[in-house]
Enzyme design. Structure first.
Site, PDB file in Angstrom:
ATOM      1  N   PHE A 182       0.833  -1.199   0.000  1.00  0.00           N
ATOM      2  CA  PHE A 182       0.000   0.000   0.000  1.00  0.00           C
ATOM      3  C   PHE A 182       0.866   1.248   0.000  1.00  0.00           C
ATOM      4  O   PHE A 182       2.052   1.218   0.363  1.00  0.00           O
ATOM      5  CB  PHE A 182      -0.967   0.007   1.203  1.00  0.00           C
ATOM      6  CG  PHE A 182      -0.319   0.147   2.554  1.00  0.00           C
ATOM      7  CD1 PHE A 182      -0.137   1.398   3.128  1.00  0.00           C
ATOM      8  CD2 PHE A 182       0.107  -0.974   3.256  1.00  0.00           C
ATOM      9  CE1 PHE A 182       0.456   1.536   4.379  1.00  0.00           C
ATOM     10  CE2 PHE A 182       0.696  -0.853   4.505  1.00  0.00           C
ATOM     11  CZ  PHE A 182       0.872   0.409   5.068  1.00  0.00           C
ATOM     12  N   CYS A 183       0.267   2.355  -0.446  1.00  0.00           N
ATOM     13  CA  CYS A 183       0.939   3.650  -0.502  1.00  0.00           C
ATOM     14  C   CYS A 183      -0.155   4.718  -0.468  1.00  0.00           C
ATOM     15  O   CYS A 183      -1.323   4.405  -0.251  1.00  0.00           O
ATOM     16  CB  CYS A 183       1.808   3.764  -1.752  1.00  0.00           C
ATOM     17  SG  CYS A 183       0.896   3.491  -3.293  1.00  0.00           S
ATOM     18  N   THR A 184       0.197   5.952  -0.701  1.00  0.00           N
ATOM     19  CA  THR A 184      -0.772   7.038  -0.522  1.00  0.00           C
ATOM     20  C   THR A 184      -1.963   6.918  -1.466  1.00  0.00           C
ATOM     21  O   THR A 184      -3.116   6.895  -1.030  1.00  0.00           O
ATOM     22  CB  THR A 184      -0.089   8.399  -0.719  1.00  0.00           C
ATOM     23  OG1 THR A 184       1.051   8.481   0.129  1.00  0.00           O
ATOM     24  CG2 THR A 184      -1.051   9.539  -0.384  1.00  0.00           C
ATOM     25  N   CYS A 189       2.510   1.370  -4.781  1.00  0.00           N
ATOM     26  CA  CYS A 189       2.199  -0.015  -4.431  1.00  0.00           C
ATOM     27  C   CYS A 189       1.830  -0.834  -5.658  1.00  0.00           C
ATOM     28  O   CYS A 189       1.931  -2.060  -5.643  1.00  0.00           O
ATOM     29  CB  CYS A 189       1.127  -0.094  -3.350  1.00  0.00           C
ATOM     30  SG  CYS A 189      -0.327   0.927  -3.594  1.00  0.00           S
ATOM     31  N   ILE A 210      -4.037   4.353   0.325  1.00  0.00           N
ATOM     32  CA  ILE A 210      -4.530   4.760   1.639  1.00  0.00           C
ATOM     33  C   ILE A 210      -5.728   5.693   1.514  1.00  0.00           C
ATOM     34  O   ILE A 210      -6.718   5.560   2.240  1.00  0.00           O
ATOM     35  CB  ILE A 210      -3.402   5.446   2.434  1.00  0.00           C
ATOM     36  CG1 ILE A 210      -2.241   4.482   2.667  1.00  0.00           C
ATOM     37  CG2 ILE A 210      -3.915   5.989   3.761  1.00  0.00           C
ATOM     38  CD1 ILE A 210      -0.949   5.171   3.077  1.00  0.00           C
TER      39      ILE A 210
END
Length: 242
Positions: A182-184, A189, A210
């Site tokens: 996961f990432c922003t 990701c 996210i």
């Protein structure tokens, strides 16, 4: 309702006319009174824009009229003030630099996990096949320090180009587990999941990142805030600026 609509969006799609597209998008954005950043690379587009809601959504609608960008899906949040100081359209070698030319998301995505599915897995403590779930934070260390999922793996990388080497060093920790990167917003990701799958790891990407999880699920299983790259600095799980 706050006055300024903020959007973030990316799409891996082949772009062969970046030099022509750059001034066109800059002109449209300026005419709409928008500010922010648009990155263009052969592999795709990444954008962060803010302004009047009608203008922002109109800009996106015009962009999506191009078949290459029809699948663009912005994530929205609001702020009282304009979080960007200027409008920039930049040409880049990659819209997120990984320095792994064989990773080509525009040729095929890694499998994605919907926020609601991830939430169910976290609630029950395993995936739907009973396997352990590893949440892998692919962001830079300073971003992770603002907040992350409880129990997430953080390799303390300082830039995304370090991710492949970090993955090689920790491969045994991921073997035999369901890994959700996961990432922003989803861009890092997505590349991370493709790389991990090429290395034989059963990896998925969190669809929408996210911010997508915040929008659809809220802050369950999350601690802290989410760093964003504008003057708001960070967003809480209800997408309110710090």
């Amino acid at each position: 309702m706050p006055a300024v609509l903020n959007i973030s969006a990316y799409l891996f799609t082949r772009i062969d006319d970046r030099e022509t597209l750059r001034p066109l998008l800059r002109s449209r954005a300026d005419a709409a009174g928008l500010k922010g950043t648009i990155l263009l690379a052969e592999e795709g587009i990444n954008l962060f824009l803010a302004g009047d809601a009608t203008a922002v959504r109109g800009f996106v609608a015009d962009l999506r009229a191009d078949p290459r960008f029809a699948a663009l899906t912005p994530k929205e949040s609001w702020s009282e003030a304009q979080p960007f100081g200027k409008m920039l359209v930049r040409l880049k070698r990659e819209i997120i630099r990984m320095d792994r030319p064989t990773i080509r998301p525009e040729a095929g995505r890694a499998p994605a996990v919907a926020p609601a599915t991830l939430h169910r897995w976290l609630q029950q403590g395993h995936d739907d096949d009973g396997r352990d779930v590893v949440l892998l934070d692919t962001r830079n260390a300073f971003e992770v320090d603002y907040g992350t999922f409880r129990g997430a793996v953080d390799w303390r990388i300082e830039r995304f180009t370090q991710f492949p080497d970090a993955a090689a060093s920790h491969r045994d920790d991921l073997e035999g587990k369901t890994v959700v990167s996961f990432c922003t917003g989803g861009i890092r990701c997505e590349k991370a999941a493709i790389h991990l799958r090429e290395e034989g790891i059963d990896a998925f990407q969190l669809d929408g990142g996210i911010l997508g999880y915040f929008e659809q699920v809220g802050g369950d299983h999350w601690t802290g805030e989410c760093f964003v790259f504008d003057e708001r600095e960070a967003l809480s799980p209800d997408l309110a600026p710090r």
